[in-house]
Scaffold this motif. Structure first.
Motif, PDB file in Angstrom:
ATOM      1  N   LEU A 187     -12.101  13.035   0.597  1.00 44.53           N
ATOM      2  CA  LEU A 187     -11.536  13.874   1.656  1.00 44.53           C
ATOM      3  C   LEU A 187     -10.654  13.063   2.596  1.00 44.53           C
ATOM      4  O   LEU A 187      -9.599  13.523   3.020  1.00 44.53           O
ATOM      5  CB  LEU A 187     -12.654  14.560   2.441  1.00 44.53           C
ATOM      6  CG  LEU A 187     -13.553  15.504   1.632  1.00 44.53           C
ATOM      7  CD1 LEU A 187     -14.679  16.032   2.509  1.00 44.53           C
ATOM      8  CD2 LEU A 187     -12.740  16.639   1.031  1.00 44.53           C
ATOM      9  N   SER A 188     -11.095  11.848   2.943  1.00 44.99           N
ATOM     10  CA  SER A 188     -10.303  10.977   3.814  1.00 44.99           C
ATOM     11  C   SER A 188     -10.828   9.559   3.707  1.00 44.99           C
ATOM     12  O   SER A 188     -11.950   9.333   3.270  1.00 44.99           O
ATOM     13  CB  SER A 188     -10.372  11.455   5.270  1.00 44.99           C
ATOM     14  OG  SER A 188     -11.695  11.350   5.761  1.00 44.99           O
ATOM     15  N   ASN A 189     -10.004   8.621   4.116  1.00 48.30           N
ATOM     16  CA  ASN A 189     -10.424   7.218   4.189  1.00 48.30           C
ATOM     17  C   ASN A 189     -11.054   6.972   5.548  1.00 48.30           C
ATOM     18  O   ASN A 189     -10.441   7.256   6.571  1.00 48.30           O
ATOM     19  CB  ASN A 189      -9.231   6.270   4.032  1.00 48.30           C
ATOM     20  CG  ASN A 189      -8.783   6.130   2.600  1.00 48.30           C
ATOM     21  OD1 ASN A 189      -9.435   6.627   1.690  1.00 48.30           O
ATOM     22  ND2 ASN A 189      -7.671   5.460   2.406  1.00 48.30           N
ATOM     23  N   VAL A 190     -12.252   6.459   5.547  1.00 45.46           N
ATOM     24  CA  VAL A 190     -12.912   6.103   6.796  1.00 45.46           C
ATOM     25  C   VAL A 190     -12.601   4.646   7.121  1.00 45.46           C
ATOM     26  O   VAL A 190     -12.277   4.306   8.253  1.00 45.46           O
ATOM     27  CB  VAL A 190     -14.437   6.353   6.702  1.00 45.46           C
ATOM     28  CG1 VAL A 190     -15.137   5.931   7.974  1.00 45.46           C
ATOM     29  CG2 VAL A 190     -14.703   7.819   6.402  1.00 45.46           C
ATOM     30  N   VAL A 191     -12.678   3.781   6.122  1.00 45.43           N
ATOM     31  CA  VAL A 191     -12.279   2.376   6.230  1.00 45.43           C
ATOM     32  C   VAL A 191     -11.446   2.069   4.998  1.00 45.43           C
ATOM     33  O   VAL A 191     -11.860   2.372   3.878  1.00 45.43           O
ATOM     34  CB  VAL A 191     -13.503   1.426   6.274  1.00 45.43           C
ATOM     35  CG1 VAL A 191     -13.063  -0.020   6.277  1.00 45.43           C
ATOM     36  CG2 VAL A 191     -14.381   1.728   7.469  1.00 45.43           C
ATOM     37  N   ASN A 199       0.858  -1.187   0.000  1.00 42.30           N
ATOM     38  CA  ASN A 199       0.000   0.000   0.000  1.00 42.30           C
ATOM     39  C   ASN A 199       0.894   1.235   0.000  1.00 42.30           C
ATOM     40  O   ASN A 199       1.755   1.380   0.865  1.00 42.30           O
ATOM     41  CB  ASN A 199      -0.910   0.007   1.226  1.00 42.30           C
ATOM     42  CG  ASN A 199      -1.874  -1.158   1.227  1.00 42.30           C
ATOM     43  OD1 ASN A 199      -2.358  -1.572   0.177  1.00 42.30           O
ATOM     44  ND2 ASN A 199      -2.146  -1.700   2.396  1.00 42.30           N
ATOM     45  N   VAL A 200       0.682   2.107  -0.966  1.00 37.72           N
ATOM     46  CA  VAL A 200       1.490   3.306  -1.127  1.00 37.72           C
ATOM     47  C   VAL A 200       0.631   4.528  -0.833  1.00 37.72           C
ATOM     48  O   VAL A 200      -0.511   4.612  -1.290  1.00 37.72           O
ATOM     49  CB  VAL A 200       2.044   3.389  -2.579  1.00 37.72           C
ATOM     50  CG1 VAL A 200       2.814   4.682  -2.801  1.00 37.72           C
ATOM     51  CG2 VAL A 200       2.922   2.177  -2.880  1.00 37.72           C
ATOM     52  N   SER A 201       1.167   5.468  -0.090  1.00 34.45           N
ATOM     53  CA  SER A 201       0.475   6.725   0.182  1.00 34.45           C
ATOM     54  C   SER A 201       0.460   7.556  -1.086  1.00 34.45           C
ATOM     55  O   SER A 201       1.519   7.974  -1.580  1.00 34.45           O
ATOM     56  CB  SER A 201       1.189   7.494   1.292  1.00 34.45           C
ATOM     57  OG  SER A 201       0.736   8.829   1.327  1.00 34.45           O
ATOM     58  N   TYR A 202      -0.739   7.787  -1.634  1.00 37.47           N
ATOM     59  CA  TYR A 202      -0.811   8.585  -2.863  1.00 37.47           C
ATOM     60  C   TYR A 202      -0.313  10.005  -2.616  1.00 37.47           C
ATOM     61  O   TYR A 202       0.353  10.601  -3.467  1.00 37.47           O
ATOM     62  CB  TYR A 202      -2.225   8.573  -3.461  1.00 37.47           C
ATOM     63  CG  TYR A 202      -3.270   9.340  -2.686  1.00 37.47           C
ATOM     64  CD1 TYR A 202      -3.528  10.666  -2.973  1.00 37.47           C
ATOM     65  CD2 TYR A 202      -4.006   8.738  -1.672  1.00 37.47           C
ATOM     66  CE1 TYR A 202      -4.488  11.372  -2.271  1.00 37.47           C
ATOM     67  CE2 TYR A 202      -4.961   9.436  -0.963  1.00 37.47           C
ATOM     68  CZ  TYR A 202      -5.195  10.757  -1.263  1.00 37.47           C
ATOM     69  OH  TYR A 202      -6.136  11.457  -0.568  1.00 37.47           O
ATOM     70  N   ALA A 203      -0.591  10.551  -1.442  1.00 35.55           N
ATOM     71  CA  ALA A 203      -0.177  11.925  -1.146  1.00 35.55           C
ATOM     72  C   ALA A 203       1.345  12.030  -1.069  1.00 35.55           C
ATOM     73  O   ALA A 203       1.943  12.943  -1.647  1.00 35.55           O
ATOM     74  CB  ALA A 203      -0.809  12.394   0.157  1.00 35.55           C
ATOM     75  N   LEU A 207      -4.685  14.622  -5.131  1.00 33.97           N
ATOM     76  CA  LEU A 207      -6.109  14.294  -5.138  1.00 33.97           C
ATOM     77  C   LEU A 207      -6.351  12.803  -5.314  1.00 33.97           C
ATOM     78  O   LEU A 207      -5.680  12.151  -6.101  1.00 33.97           O
ATOM     79  CB  LEU A 207      -6.830  15.007  -6.289  1.00 33.97           C
ATOM     80  CG  LEU A 207      -6.899  16.511  -6.287  1.00 33.97           C
ATOM     81  CD1 LEU A 207      -7.556  16.991  -7.575  1.00 33.97           C
ATOM     82  CD2 LEU A 207      -7.683  17.006  -5.086  1.00 33.97           C
ATOM     83  N   LYS A 208      -7.347  12.331  -4.587  1.00 29.52           N
ATOM     84  CA  LYS A 208      -7.927  11.021  -4.855  1.00 29.52           C
ATOM     85  C   LYS A 208      -9.392  11.298  -5.152  1.00 29.52           C
ATOM     86  O   LYS A 208     -10.026  12.096  -4.459  1.00 29.52           O
ATOM     87  CB  LYS A 208      -7.796  10.085  -3.665  1.00 29.52           C
ATOM     88  CG  LYS A 208      -8.348   8.680  -3.943  1.00 29.52           C
ATOM     89  CD  LYS A 208      -8.305   7.791  -2.718  1.00 29.52           C
ATOM     90  CE  LYS A 208      -7.014   7.041  -2.684  1.00 29.52           C
ATOM     91  NZ  LYS A 208      -7.012   6.016  -1.610  1.00 29.52           N
ATOM     92  N   ALA A 209      -9.926  10.652  -6.175  1.00 32.43           N
ATOM     93  CA  ALA A 209     -11.315  10.894  -6.557  1.00 32.43           C
ATOM     94  C   ALA A 209     -11.995   9.584  -6.920  1.00 32.43           C
ATOM     95  O   ALA A 209     -11.344   8.615  -7.300  1.00 32.43           O
ATOM     96  CB  ALA A 209     -11.380  11.864  -7.734  1.00 32.43           C
TER      97      ALA A 209
END
Length: 148
Positions: free
Chosen positions: A134-138, A55-59, A65-67
């Protein structure tokens, strides 16, 4: 193959840390490392374990942006889109779905200009609806045994 309780425990360990040693997993589930390895190999061979990933941090990898983009394909454009979507480097997940839209994609983009250019490419295939994450909840929740 029926997944027994021990295999579920092994799968839980691997989903939490795919690099965990068979010795550590064995201590947690009460098996020897070779027994864990045998069970893992069997689950891999049967396709229960589909693979391992990072798992790579896109930021932190340079994407601001993640969409989520939903596409309702124009008549005759779904098949060409399905042939094309795998070439888009922005697309990290893509699903063909039921409902009003045909496609839902998770994409990562450098910035808003990049998003606009990407949408400009997609509109040749259909009508797009875009949602900025905006953010990952799960995220990457483990698959567990569902008891009746």
């Amino acid at each position: 193959m029926q997944i027994d309780e021990l295999n579920w425990e092994i799968l839980t360990c691997l989903q939490q840390n795919a690099r965990e040693s068979f010795a550590n997993i064995g201590r947690k589930v009460g098996l020897t490392p070779p027994a864990v390895a045998e069970r893992v190999k069997k689950m891999e061979d049967l396709g229960i374990i589909e693979g391992y990933n990072t798992n790579v941090s896109y930021a932190l990898a340079g994407h601001q942006l993640k969409a989520i983009i939903m596409l309702r394909a124009f008549m005759g454009k779904l098949k060409p889109f399905l042939n094309k979507v795998g070439t888009y480097k922005e697309v990290v997940n893509c699903y063909r779905i039921t409902g009003n839209e045909n496609i839902i994609m998770e994409v990562v983009l450098k910035d808003q200009v990049h998003l606009e250019k990407f949408i400009d490419e997609l509109i040749a295939y259909g009508e797009c609806r875009t949602h900025i994450v905006l953010s990952n909840v799960v995220a990457n929740a483990p698959i567990t045994d569902v008891k009746d």
